[in-house]
Scaffold this motif. Sequence first.
Motif, PDB file in Angstrom:
ATOM      1  N   ASP A   1       8.786  -3.065 -12.261  1.00 49.63           N
ATOM      2  CA  ASP A   1       8.836  -3.659 -13.856  1.00 49.63           C
ATOM      3  C   ASP A   1       6.929  -2.792 -14.367  1.00 49.63           C
ATOM      4  OD1 ASP A   1      10.997  -4.258 -14.241  1.00 49.63           O
ATOM      5  OD2 ASP A   1      11.272  -6.456 -14.274  1.00 49.63           O
ATOM      6  N   ALA A   2       6.092  -3.509 -13.055  1.00 47.03           N
ATOM      7  CA  ALA A   2       4.733  -3.895 -13.824  1.00 47.03           C
ATOM      8  C   ALA A   2       4.686  -2.141 -13.377  1.00 47.03           C
ATOM      9  CB  ALA A   2       3.923  -4.394 -12.147  1.00 47.03           C
ATOM     10  N   ILE A   3       5.374  -1.047 -12.055  1.00 46.60           N
ATOM     11  CA  ILE A   3       5.214   0.078 -12.128  1.00 46.60           C
ATOM     12  C   ILE A   3       5.112   0.619 -13.527  1.00 46.60           C
ATOM     13  CG2 ILE A   3       5.797   2.155 -10.555  1.00 46.60           C
ATOM     14  CD1 ILE A   3       5.849   0.413  -8.359  1.00 46.60           C
ATOM     15  N   GLN A   4       6.737   0.284 -14.047  1.00 43.85           N
ATOM     16  CA  GLN A   4       7.252   0.801 -15.243  1.00 43.85           C
ATOM     17  C   GLN A   4       5.887   0.632 -16.448  1.00 43.85           C
ATOM     18  OE1 GLN A   4       9.308   3.286 -15.844  1.00 43.85           O
ATOM     19  NE2 GLN A   4       9.355   3.079 -17.838  1.00 43.85           N
ATOM     20  N   ASP A   5       5.526  -0.637 -16.454  1.00 42.38           N
ATOM     21  CA  ASP A   5       4.706  -1.064 -17.655  1.00 42.38           C
ATOM     22  C   ASP A   5       3.875  -0.579 -17.767  1.00 42.38           C
ATOM     23  OD1 ASP A   5       6.217  -2.387 -18.485  1.00 42.38           O
ATOM     24  OD2 ASP A   5       5.439  -4.960 -17.299  1.00 42.38           O
ATOM     25  N   PHE A   6       2.832   0.191 -16.190  1.00 44.14           N
ATOM     26  CA  PHE A   6       1.618   0.760 -16.048  1.00 44.14           C
ATOM     27  C   PHE A   6       2.003   2.244 -16.071  1.00 44.14           C
ATOM     28  CE2 PHE A   6      -0.848   3.827 -12.973  1.00 44.14           C
ATOM     29  CZ  PHE A   6      -2.094   2.988 -14.283  1.00 44.14           C
ATOM     30  N   THR A   7       2.656   3.207 -15.944  1.00 44.97           N
ATOM     31  CA  THR A   7       3.082   4.188 -16.655  1.00 44.97           C
ATOM     32  C   THR A   7       3.242   4.472 -18.213  1.00 44.97           C
ATOM     33  OG1 THR A   7       5.257   4.233 -15.370  1.00 44.97           O
ATOM     34  CG2 THR A   7       3.642   5.269 -14.136  1.00 44.97           C
ATOM     35  N   ASP A   8       4.068   3.294 -18.682  1.00 42.41           N
ATOM     36  CA  ASP A   8       4.058   3.272 -19.858  1.00 42.41           C
ATOM     37  C   ASP A   8       2.602   3.423 -20.255  1.00 42.41           C
ATOM     38  OD1 ASP A   8       6.751   3.953 -19.967  1.00 42.41           O
ATOM     39  OD2 ASP A   8       7.369   1.309 -20.822  1.00 42.41           O
TER      40      ASP A   8
ATOM     41  N   ALA B   1      10.542  -7.148  -9.454  1.00 42.28           N
ATOM     42  CA  ALA B   1       8.772  -7.732 -10.053  1.00 42.28           C
ATOM     43  C   ALA B   1       7.719  -6.344  -9.949  1.00 42.28           C
ATOM     44  CB  ALA B   1       8.379  -8.629  -9.553  1.00 42.28           C
ATOM     45  N   ILE B   2       8.089  -5.736  -9.353  1.00 43.13           N
ATOM     46  CA  ILE B   2       7.281  -4.205  -8.478  1.00 43.13           C
ATOM     47  C   ILE B   2       7.075  -3.561  -9.589  1.00 43.13           C
ATOM     48  CG2 ILE B   2       6.867  -2.160  -6.479  1.00 43.13           C
ATOM     49  CD1 ILE B   2       6.424  -5.029  -5.269  1.00 43.13           C
TER      50      ILE B   2
ATOM     51  N   ARG C   1       1.670   6.133  -7.261  1.00 46.45           N
ATOM     52  CA  ARG C   1       0.681   6.937  -7.318  1.00 46.45           C
ATOM     53  C   ARG C   1       0.171   5.824  -8.609  1.00 46.45           C
ATOM     54  NH1 ARG C   1      -0.640  13.618  -6.654  1.00 46.45           N
ATOM     55  NH2 ARG C   1       0.698  13.278  -4.667  1.00 46.45           N
ATOM     56  N   VAL C   2      -0.025   4.925  -7.982  1.00 46.20           N
ATOM     57  CA  VAL C   2      -0.470   2.998  -8.897  1.00 46.20           C
ATOM     58  C   VAL C   2      -1.568   3.026  -8.082  1.00 46.20           C
ATOM     59  CG1 VAL C   2       1.623   2.980 -10.519  1.00 46.20           C
ATOM     60  CG2 VAL C   2       1.255   1.881  -8.065  1.00 46.20           C
ATOM     61  N   PRO C   3      -2.985   2.218  -8.874  1.00 45.94           N
ATOM     62  CA  PRO C   3      -3.692   1.374  -8.630  1.00 45.94           C
ATOM     63  C   PRO C   3      -2.814   0.316  -7.268  1.00 45.94           C
ATOM     64  CG  PRO C   3      -4.040   1.620 -10.040  1.00 45.94           C
ATOM     65  CD  PRO C   3      -2.607   1.802 -10.079  1.00 45.94           C
ATOM     66  N   PRO C   4      -2.920   0.232  -6.478  1.00 46.13           N
ATOM     67  CA  PRO C   4      -2.752  -1.411  -5.549  1.00 46.13           C
ATOM     68  C   PRO C   4      -3.029  -2.370  -6.114  1.00 46.13           C
ATOM     69  CG  PRO C   4      -4.420   0.353  -3.823  1.00 46.13           C
ATOM     70  CD  PRO C   4      -4.286   0.388  -5.440  1.00 46.13           C
ATOM     71  N   ASP C   5      -3.861  -2.523  -6.517  1.00 46.62           N
ATOM     72  CA  ASP C   5      -3.848  -4.324  -7.310  1.00 46.62           C
ATOM     73  C   ASP C   5      -2.589  -3.810  -8.421  1.00 46.62           C
ATOM     74  OD1 ASP C   5      -6.598  -4.479  -6.522  1.00 46.62           O
ATOM     75  OD2 ASP C   5      -7.310  -4.191  -8.492  1.00 46.62           O
ATOM     76  N   ILE C   6      -1.843  -3.547  -8.967  1.00 44.37           N
ATOM     77  CA  ILE C   6      -0.729  -3.336  -9.729  1.00 44.37           C
ATOM     78  C   ILE C   6       0.242  -4.449  -8.830  1.00 44.37           C
ATOM     79  CG2 ILE C   6       0.895  -1.732 -11.532  1.00 44.37           C
ATOM     80  CD1 ILE C   6      -2.119  -2.770 -12.257  1.00 44.37           C
ATOM     81  N   VAL C   7       0.879  -3.468  -7.785  1.00 44.87           N
ATOM     82  CA  VAL C   7       1.274  -3.719  -6.824  1.00 44.87           C
ATOM     83  C   VAL C   7       0.919  -5.806  -6.477  1.00 44.87           C
ATOM     84  CG1 VAL C   7       3.069  -2.676  -4.935  1.00 44.87           C
ATOM     85  CG2 VAL C   7       1.742  -1.736  -5.998  1.00 44.87           C
ATOM     86  N   ILE C   8      -0.142  -5.185  -5.808  1.00 41.72           N
ATOM     87  CA  ILE C   8      -0.245  -6.721  -5.163  1.00 41.72           C
ATOM     88  C   ILE C   8       0.017  -7.843  -6.983  1.00 41.72           C
ATOM     89  CG2 ILE C   8      -2.130  -8.709  -4.625  1.00 41.72           C
ATOM     90  CD1 ILE C   8      -3.016  -5.906  -2.831  1.00 41.72           C
TER      91      ILE C   8
ATOM     92  N   LYS D   1       0.811  -1.451   0.223  1.00 43.60           N
ATOM     93  CA  LYS D   1       0.195   0.229   0.386  1.00 43.60           C
ATOM     94  C   LYS D   1       0.340   1.122   0.009  1.00 43.60           C
ATOM     95  CE  LYS D   1      -4.104   2.488   2.499  1.00 43.60           C
ATOM     96  NZ  LYS D   1      -5.105   2.003   3.338  1.00 43.60           N
ATOM     97  N   TYR D   2       2.007   0.927   0.768  1.00 42.98           N
ATOM     98  CA  TYR D   2       3.080   2.246   1.373  1.00 42.98           C
ATOM     99  C   TYR D   2       3.184   2.917  -0.892  1.00 42.98           C
ATOM    100  CZ  TYR D   2       6.990   5.540   2.538  1.00 42.98           C
ATOM    101  OH  TYR D   2       7.481   6.422   2.616  1.00 42.98           O
ATOM    102  N   ILE D   3       3.228   1.391  -1.306  1.00 44.30           N
ATOM    103  CA  ILE D   3       4.708   1.596  -2.686  1.00 44.30           C
ATOM    104  C   ILE D   3       2.931   2.249  -3.783  1.00 44.30           C
ATOM    105  CG2 ILE D   3       4.895   0.357  -4.886  1.00 44.30           C
ATOM    106  CD1 ILE D   3       6.564  -1.503  -2.758  1.00 44.30           C
ATOM    107  N   SER D   4       1.901   1.886  -3.560  1.00 39.96           N
ATOM    108  CA  SER D   4       1.278   2.872  -4.342  1.00 39.96           C
ATOM    109  C   SER D   4       0.910   3.763  -4.346  1.00 39.96           C
ATOM    110  CB  SER D   4      -0.191   1.191  -4.239  1.00 39.96           C
ATOM    111  OG  SER D   4      -0.749   1.757  -3.541  1.00 39.96           O
TER     112      SER D   4
END
Length: 134
Positions: free
Chosen positions: A107-114, A104-105, A64-71, A57-60
């Motif tokens: 990479d997921a955040i980078q994909d989401f922001t892209d 992994a997180i 500023r990404v949805p928590p689902d992306i991190v989880i 949750k802190y990372i999300s």
Amino acid sequence: MIRFIKRLWSSAPFAVLVLAASLIVAGVFAARSIAFWAYWNDPAHRAQAIEPWMTPKYISHSWRVPPDIVIDAMGPFEHVKKGPMSLEHIAATQDVDPQVIVNAIQDAIQDFTDERQNATSKLKPSKRLPQGVK
């Protein structure tokens, strides 16, 4: 003022207690909201480098990404303790190095922001005027 409160108390003590309790609860939530707003609007807490002590949750919030992306990036894990779990605890339940989950997180955040940048660039209207319009 004190007379007014005494008169209220003598006429409806239960209502005065309920009012006082609700005002206290509202004050606590207002103080928490202000503290939360001040903390996350500090630029030092935005897009922090992901570290094993952080919770999903802190990372999300920080990125500023949805928590689902991190989880989803962490993979399946067993919630072994009550309350929030740090990436270290999650890595221990999966028997992996915390850096694997951090990568992994990231990479997921980078994909989401892209994806978000591509979606917003497609929605921006063209600055060109149609032919014939001056």
